[in-house]
Motif scaffolding. Structure first.
Motif, PDB file in Angstrom:
ATOM      1  N   MET A 204       8.335   3.798   0.285  1.00 28.14           N
ATOM      2  CA  MET A 204       6.948   3.583  -0.134  1.00 28.14           C
ATOM      3  C   MET A 204       6.763   2.100  -0.444  1.00 28.14           C
ATOM      4  O   MET A 204       7.706   1.403  -0.818  1.00 28.14           O
ATOM      5  CB  MET A 204       6.600   4.431  -1.364  1.00 28.14           C
ATOM      6  N   SER A 205       5.538   1.621  -0.273  1.00 27.47           N
ATOM      7  CA  SER A 205       5.204   0.233  -0.586  1.00 27.47           C
ATOM      8  C   SER A 205       4.441   0.206  -1.906  1.00 27.47           C
ATOM      9  O   SER A 205       3.575   1.055  -2.153  1.00 27.47           O
ATOM     10  CB  SER A 205       4.342  -0.376   0.520  1.00 27.47           C
ATOM     11  N   LEU A 206       4.761  -0.783  -2.749  1.00 23.64           N
ATOM     12  CA  LEU A 206       4.150  -0.874  -4.072  1.00 23.64           C
ATOM     13  C   LEU A 206       3.162  -2.028  -4.127  1.00 23.64           C
ATOM     14  O   LEU A 206       3.358  -3.072  -3.488  1.00 23.64           O
ATOM     15  CB  LEU A 206       5.240  -1.051  -5.138  1.00 23.64           C
ATOM     16  N   ASP A 207       2.126  -1.839  -4.885  1.00 22.66           N
ATOM     17  CA  ASP A 207       1.047  -2.820  -5.011  1.00 22.66           C
ATOM     18  C   ASP A 207       1.375  -3.791  -6.146  1.00 22.66           C
ATOM     19  O   ASP A 207       1.281  -3.436  -7.333  1.00 22.66           O
ATOM     20  CB  ASP A 207      -0.264  -2.088  -5.298  1.00 22.66           C
ATOM     21  N   ASN A 208       1.769  -5.038  -5.788  1.00 21.02           N
ATOM     22  CA  ASN A 208       2.135  -5.995  -6.827  1.00 21.02           C
ATOM     23  C   ASN A 208       0.921  -6.613  -7.525  1.00 21.02           C
ATOM     24  O   ASN A 208       1.077  -7.431  -8.432  1.00 21.02           O
ATOM     25  CB  ASN A 208       3.035  -7.102  -6.260  1.00 21.02           C
TER      26      ASN A 208
END
Length: 389
Positions: free
Chosen positions: A299-303
């Protein structure tokens, strides 16, 4: 007045008839010894005794040759003292110089086996890798060698170099999982090009989430050991060792004060090292394959998310197709609040926590979807196993 009361006109040590008391009877001598001594007489006696003693002392002194004794002290340094550890470890620590068309850089490294393999940071040699530059390794014996890159990994900020030597003085790699806060540590390297610099301190904290960016935009995520041993530019890639001389970390980053705090450069007692257990795994992969991988959830995380926790990117691209997260039911927009029961404050902490595991490990994720909190268990896979949609 009777003549019996007239004081004698002769000194007390001479009899009234002028004869010495030598031949006097014991009772006479006892009576003579009890006679009072006047103050002036006592002073005169002291002066005479002093003069006699001084003359005698001078005679004795001048009759003998004066001898000065020189004492040589040997300091016994225990093997586990800072000096003892530095003496054993320093021969295995090297200085690294990088030259490329964009400039130069310096750093440190250390031998991890006797065949000339050297561990260092990726950011130390990155310029040479992307710009076809040269890397020179300087040993403590003054010899210089050109090094080649065996492999490098930006995700953990590690690289392995190789020089053509045999019987290199390799260091012992310790167990960073056994390190405790408060343990004494020593950092050795070449800060600002000053080779062989030794500093000491303690382990200040463990499991610090540290993120650093390289010049090419690649970011490294480190589950770091924090130390107050002085670490400065040029120490990067050098060893952090324990009291036995075993490496427990690879010095990698420092914290510096921002402009609002005076913009102090250099060490402020906040240094960070990559745990050697992670570095060893990555180095083994680089030596064997030339590349390394790391575990992912998929999964990609929103920084950009500023709330508590790590938010999954709220778009279809936030989830890898067929990955562990999708299989477990994670959806775009979910907020990860804990991993294995440890609270997560932001995306960096989540990434560092996942990358501190091994491929194949099972981890428990706690996440929120709206007002609902759920827990799931996922099996981590290698970063090369899936491709984003």
């Amino acid at each position: 007045m009777s003549s019996e009361n007239t004081p004698p006109s002769t000194p007390w040590w001479i009899s009234a008839d002028g004869s010495s008391l030598t031949g006097a009877t014991p009772s006479q001598r006892r009576r003579a010894s009890k006679r009072p001594v006047s103050f002036n007489v006592a002073i005169a006696m002291a002066v005479v005794a002093g003069l006699i003693g001084g003359i005698a002392g001078k005679s004795i002194t001048t009759s003998q040759n004066t001898r000065l004794i020189s004492v040589s002290n040997t300091i016994e340094r225990k093997p586990d003292s800072i000096a003892g550890i530095a003496a054993r470890v320093s021969p295995a620590v090297v200085s690294i110089s990088v030259t490329s068309s964009t400039g130069g850089d310096t750093g440190s490294g250390f031998f991890i086996n006797s065949n000339g393999y050297i561990m260092t940071n990726n950011h130390v040699v990155q310029a040479a890798a992307v710009d076809n530059g040269t890397i020179t390794v300087n040993l403590v014996n003054g010899k210089n060698y050109e090094a080649k890159i065996v492999g490098r990994d930006s995700s953990y900020d590690l690289a392995v170099l190789k020089i053509e030597v045999t019987d290199a003085p390799a260091l012992t790699l310790g167990d960073s999982d056994k390190v405790q806060v408060g343990d004494n540590v020593i950092a050795i390297g070449s800060p600002l090009g000053l080779a062989g610099t030794v500093t000491s301190g303690i382990v200040s904290a463990k499991n610090r989430a540290v993120t650093s960016g390289g010049g090419t935009g690649e970011s490294s995520f480190i589950n770091a050991i924090q130390t107050d041993a002085a670490i400065n530019p040029g120490n990067s890639g050098g060893p952090l060792v324990d009291q036995s001389g075993a490496v427990i970390g690879v010095n990698s980053a420092i914290a510096s004060l921002s402009a609002s705090y005076g913009s102090q450069a250099g060490s402020i007692g906040l240094g960070f090292a990559i745990p050697i257990n992670q570095a060893r795994k990555t180095a083994d992969q680089l030596i064997k394959n030339g590349t390394a991988t790391y575990p992912i959830v998929g999964m990609s995380l929103d920084n950009r998310y500023t709330g508590i926790g790590a938010k999954v990117v709220d778009s279809p691209a936030g989830i890898l197709a067929g990955g562990p997260a999708e299989k477990a039911g994670i959806k775009p927009g979910d907020i990860i609040t804990a991993i294995d029961g440890v609270n997560i404050n932001n995306s960096d902490e989540a990434i560092v926590m996942i990358r501190s595991h091994n491929v194949g490990d099972r981890v428990t994720l706690t996440f929120k979807r709206g007002s609902v909190t759920k827990k799931i268990t996922v099996t981590l896979v290698a970063s090369t196993a899936y491709t984003k949609k």
